[in-house]
Design a protein around this motif. Sequence first.
Motif: not given
Length: 272
Positions: A21, A50-53, A55-56, A59, A70, A72
């Motif tokens: 990420g 960090d899952l959001a990072l 996932q970005r 994406d 992705a 975490a």
Amino acid sequence: MTGLEDDAGLAGKVAIVSGGGAAGDGIGNGRAAAILLARAGTKVMVADLDLALAQRTVDMIEAEGGSAAAIACDITRESECKRLVQQTISRFGRLDFLDNNVGIGSRGSVVDEKPEEYRRVMQVNVETMFLLSKYAIPAMIETAKGGAIVNISSISALRPRGLTTYTVSKAAVIGLTQAMAVDHGRDNIRVNCICPGPMYTPMVYARGNGMSEAARTQRARASVLKTEGTGWDIGQAVRFLLSGHARYITGQVLVVDGGVTLQGPERDSQDR
């Protein structure tokens, strides 16, 4: 076969990229490697605390038509490393490559450094690679009859410059790389190491003045090429070492520093 065929051997393979990420759309070493592998047809499991990072990154890969997922994962924990490998096999059916990219910085001498900080740096910078490889290697043998691993070290391992704990941890990564290459060559697994020089990456942005023109100029001046490196430079090196183009390369240390280590330490930068 002439031996000149341009076959990178990456299409249809599966890779784990730890620390894949990055903040926002920033290009760190892990994100760059994940994107470049996906562009070559590799399916990528992007792991990050960090899952959001993570996932970005996925994406960005999917926006280009690539395949990725992705997850975490705190790879300082053995159970999490095991889960990461299991989830990769469950999702993609095999494992061919591992990019051990997680790391943190540290400053100070043995007198200045707190023992708990020393242990933390060694855990993140070395033990994570040990643990993730411990589970990735058997999976590579079972599902792909071999594979390739890249461990990320630093030129600090080659030229100490006042970052004692960090230097020790990154030197240990080189030792781990070479030991793994010897132990698992018979399993058709190659293991190599990259030592980045001064890089303009999200980890540097987070240091406050790492984005300043003065800091960027310092990084560029440290290089004989008079330019600073980016995550893309490390990502390209990772992709090469995992590819079939590097089929006869194992146990080696690839320095990607724009020639920084050719100059005196007074020209060096504190950013890696």
